[in-house]
Design an enzyme around this catalytic site. Structure first.
Site, PDB file in Angstrom:
ATOM      1  CG  ASP A 323      51.487 -11.455  -4.531  1.00 17.91           C
ATOM      2  OD1 ASP A 323      52.105 -11.644  -5.676  1.00 17.91           O
ATOM      3  OD2 ASP A 323      51.956 -12.132  -3.259  1.00 17.91           O
ATOM      4  CG  ASP A 325      55.368 -10.387  -4.508  1.00 16.43           C
ATOM      5  OD1 ASP A 325      54.634 -10.792  -3.231  1.00 16.43           O
ATOM      6  OD2 ASP A 325      55.398 -10.860  -5.506  1.00 16.43           O
ATOM      7  CG  ASP A 418      53.321 -10.613   0.211  1.00 12.37           C
ATOM      8  OD1 ASP A 418      52.337 -10.544   0.591  1.00 12.37           O
ATOM      9  OD2 ASP A 418      53.824 -11.825  -0.532  1.00 12.37           O
TER      10      ASP A 418
HETATM   11  P1  UTP Z   1      54.885 -14.881  -5.296  1.00 11.45           P
HETATM   12  O1  UTP Z   1      54.193 -15.901  -4.607  1.00 11.45           O
HETATM   13  O2  UTP Z   1      54.205 -13.675  -4.888  1.00 11.45           O
HETATM   14  O3  UTP Z   1      54.656 -15.454  -6.712  1.00 11.45           O
HETATM   15  O4  UTP Z   1      56.230 -14.960  -4.776  1.00 11.45           O
HETATM   16  P2  UTP Z   1      54.869 -14.743  -8.046  1.00 11.45           P
HETATM   17  O5  UTP Z   1      55.968 -15.315  -8.622  1.00 11.45           O
HETATM   18  O6  UTP Z   1      55.228 -13.327  -7.630  1.00 11.45           O
HETATM   19  O7  UTP Z   1      53.841 -15.132  -8.855  1.00 11.45           O
HETATM   20  P3  UTP Z   1      52.284 -14.250  -8.767  1.00 11.45           P
HETATM   21  O8  UTP Z   1      52.233 -13.281  -7.513  1.00 11.45           O
HETATM   22  O9  UTP Z   1      51.531 -15.520  -8.340  1.00 11.45           O
HETATM   23  O10 UTP Z   1      52.043 -13.810  -9.713  1.00 11.45           O
HETATM   24  C1  UTP Z   1      57.242 -14.121  -5.299  1.00 11.45           C
HETATM   25  C2  UTP Z   1      58.657 -14.659  -4.715  1.00 11.45           C
HETATM   26  O11 UTP Z   1      58.779 -14.467  -3.527  1.00 11.45           O
HETATM   27  C3  UTP Z   1      59.178 -15.478  -2.583  1.00 11.45           C
HETATM   28  C4  UTP Z   1      58.672 -16.633  -3.714  1.00 11.45           C
HETATM   29  O12 UTP Z   1      59.800 -17.854  -3.535  1.00 11.45           O
HETATM   30  C5  UTP Z   1      58.585 -16.169  -5.007  1.00 11.45           C
HETATM   31  O13 UTP Z   1      59.978 -16.352  -5.783  1.00 11.45           O
HETATM   32  N1  UTP Z   1      58.472 -15.509  -1.499  1.00 11.45           N
HETATM   33  C6  UTP Z   1      57.366 -15.598  -1.447  1.00 11.45           C
HETATM   34  C7  UTP Z   1      59.374 -15.851  -0.295  1.00 11.45           C
HETATM   35  O14 UTP Z   1      60.388 -15.857  -0.317  1.00 11.45           O
HETATM   36  N2  UTP Z   1      58.912 -15.845   1.065  1.00 11.45           N
HETATM   37  C8  UTP Z   1      57.495 -15.683   0.965  1.00 11.45           C
HETATM   38  O15 UTP Z   1      57.048 -15.777   2.222  1.00 11.45           O
HETATM   39  C9  UTP Z   1      56.756 -15.398  -0.196  1.00 11.45           C
HETATM   40 MN    MN Z   2      53.809 -12.351  -6.337  1.00 10.86          MN
END
Ligand code: UTP
Ligand code: MN
Length: 494
Positions: A323, A325, A418
């Site tokens: 995704d 973020d 997100d």
């Molecule tokens: P992601 O699940 O998007 O992982 O969470 P990522 O590291 O970007 O890897 P991809 O997307 O699979 O490539 C990103 C960060 O945001 C935090 C997670 O703990 C992670 O550190 N996060 C995610 C939250 O704090 N709350 C949430 O609801 C979702």
């Molecule tokens: Mn992510």
């Protein structure tokens, strides 16, 4: 023999540097196990033949000669003299080199048989490594040499998660993470003996892979119908382990099974099934940048002066993600309230959203108190969405490719995005919390609680010793409060 008196006058160390014949060779004779009188005799002999002999050991010495000592003994003695800082060109030699040189009347060429063997030290630059035990104490780059091991351990971690065995899952994830932080490829179990977090089970798996190339347990897990079904079902946006497990027990195996059997799905799951193929495809850095531009435009259109940061895996340097973020704030606290609704409106009017679920900010420091959050779930104003991203000419591929893969024929693809909004005063904590990796975050919170008696969340840091919140403007300050060395995002790929 030259009379003792004359020798003393002609060959003291003070004038020897100029008078010796072989000035490139500067010898120190170790007294250890040799005794003072024999050492004195050898010094006199060598000096009489024009050799430069040092009374004391110093960095000027090029050849250390000893008798009846092992290489390790001499190295240990040297480390004591020099604080472990000896030159790599220093020769550690047996007395045989010395006697041959005396016979030859010149320093003979150093051969292997003359050299003392020094074994690599457990903590030295040899391949036996020690490592701090919390992932947040270590630097974990994105690329590493042990993918063949970490990928296997992560299959077992994922499988344990599917079985709702969190402890076991974290144990395998930690083991994998330790190997990710190693600067070299692992070849033998010996290299692992000083590493933390490698439990008996993980070691068994690693040993099997090192010896046979694969682990039977990992391969049978990977092939198992249960694992594959859980992977497919939890891979649907909006589906967690519990729901997937229930479906599995009802005989469902894939998103198409859900459609065929007409399973009742919530709004998120419906979108998850509808855009399943697109959402399974990794999001590229280029796509993340296009989305970044769109989000910038949307945010600036509805609130001037807002700040936007790309978070998660892309911030850590990943080339692809599941995704994209974003974290958004405004320097004037309060201005950010209700911002998500405005951004969503803007995006929807432009037809850029396929799905969105917004939640209000439900964090109130006074109400929530410092209790350690049960999970890493934060309570910022945020939106879990699916963007409709127009494909660029290159990414739609050739005519032939498009006719092979049906979903490639579309002029757009679905991408999970997100959007998170943080009040300015919590921005540093939100930044730290949304940079990841998930294990790095988990370890930060564990470190804070277990080692510092503090409670860390994406909103705040509370010090239970001083009974107060610790405010921070930057990630660096938070690491400092926690007594940790600052680790930049690109080295948080734990
Ligand atoms: P992601 O699940 O998007 O992982 O969470 P990522 O590291 O970007 O890897 P991809 O997307 O699979 O490539 C990103 C960060 O945001 C935090 C997670 O703990 C992670 O550190 N996060 C995610 C939250 O704090 N709350 C949430 O609801 C979702
Ligand atoms: Mn992510």
């Amino acid at each position: 023999m030259i009379p003792l008196k004359r020798r003393k006058i002609t060959r003291t160390e003070s004038n020897q540097d100029e008078t010796c014949t072989f000035s490139h060779v500067s010898i120190f004779i170790l007294e250890r196990k040799m005794g003072a009188s024999r050492r004195a005799f050898l010094k006199r002999l060598a000096r009489s033949k024009g050799f430069l002999i040092k009374e004391k050991y110093s960095s000027a010495v090029t050849h250390v000669v000893s008798e009846n000592n092992s290489g390790d003994d001499v190295q240990a003695w040297l480390d004591n003299q020099s604080g472990g800082d000896t030159s790599t060109s220093l020769q550690l030699l047996d007395i045989s080199w010395f006697t041959e040189s005396m016979e030859a009347g010149r320093p003979v060429t150093v051969q292997d048989k003359h050299r003392l063997k020094v074994n690599p030290k457990p903590n030295g630059d040899a391949k036996v490594f020690t490592m701090k035990s919390y992932a947040c104490q270590r630097r974990t780059p994105l690329k590493h040499q042990n993918v063949f091991l970490t990928e296997a351990l992560e299959i077992l971690a994922e499988n344990a998660e599917f079985s709702k065995n969190e402890g076991r899952s974290v144990a395998f994830t930690r083991a994998a993470s330790v190997l990710k932080a190693l600067p070299h490829r692992v070849y033998s179990m010996d290299e692992l003996k000083c590493l933390p977090c490698l439990g008996e089970h993980s070691q068994r798996v690693i040993k099997e892979i090192l010896e046979d190339g694969t682990s039977r347990e990992v391969e049978s897990t990977r092939q198992s119908e249960q694992f594959q079904a859980m992977k497919a079902l939890t891979g649907i946006f909006g589906v967690g382990v519990r729901t997937a497990d229930r479906w599995l027990r009802e005989g469902l195996r894939s998103p198409s099974d859900l459609i065929q059997t007409g399973q009742p799905l919530n709004r998120a799951q419906q979108a998850g099934v509808q855009y399943y193929n697109d959402l399974q495809k990794p999001v590229t850095k280029a796509e993340a940048e296009v989305i970044s531009d769109i989000v910038q435009e949307a945010v600036h259109a509805v609130l001037l002066g807002a700040e936007i940061q790309l978070m998660g895996g892309f911030k850590r340097g990943k080339d692809v993600g599941h995704d994209v973020d974003f974290l958004i704030t405004h320097p004037e606290e309060g201005k950010e309230e209700g911002l998500i609704a405005k951004i969503i409106n803007w995006l929807e009017e432009k037809g850029l959203l396929l799905y969105q679920q917004t939640s209000r900010n439900s964090y109130l420091e006074k109400m929530d108190g410092p209790a350690r959050p049960r999970s890493n779930m934060d309570r910022f104003e945020k939106c879990f969405s699916i963007f409709k991203l127009q494909r660029s000419a290159e990414s739609t591929g050739s005519e032939a490719e498009r006719s092979v893969n049906q979903s490639e024929t579309s002029s757009w693809r679905a991408v999970r995005v997100d959007l998170v909004v943080s009040p300015y005063s919590q921005f540093a904590f939100a930044t730290l919390g949304w940079t990841g990796s998930k294990l790095f975050e988990r370890e930060l919170r564990r470190w804070a609680g277990q080692e510092k008696h503090m409670s860390l969340s994406s909103h705040a840091l509370y010090d239970s010793n001083q009974k107060c919140y610790l405010r921070a403007q930057t990630e660096e300050e938070i690491f400092a409060y926690l007594g940790l060395e600052f680790i930049p995002p690109c080295e948080r790929n734990a």
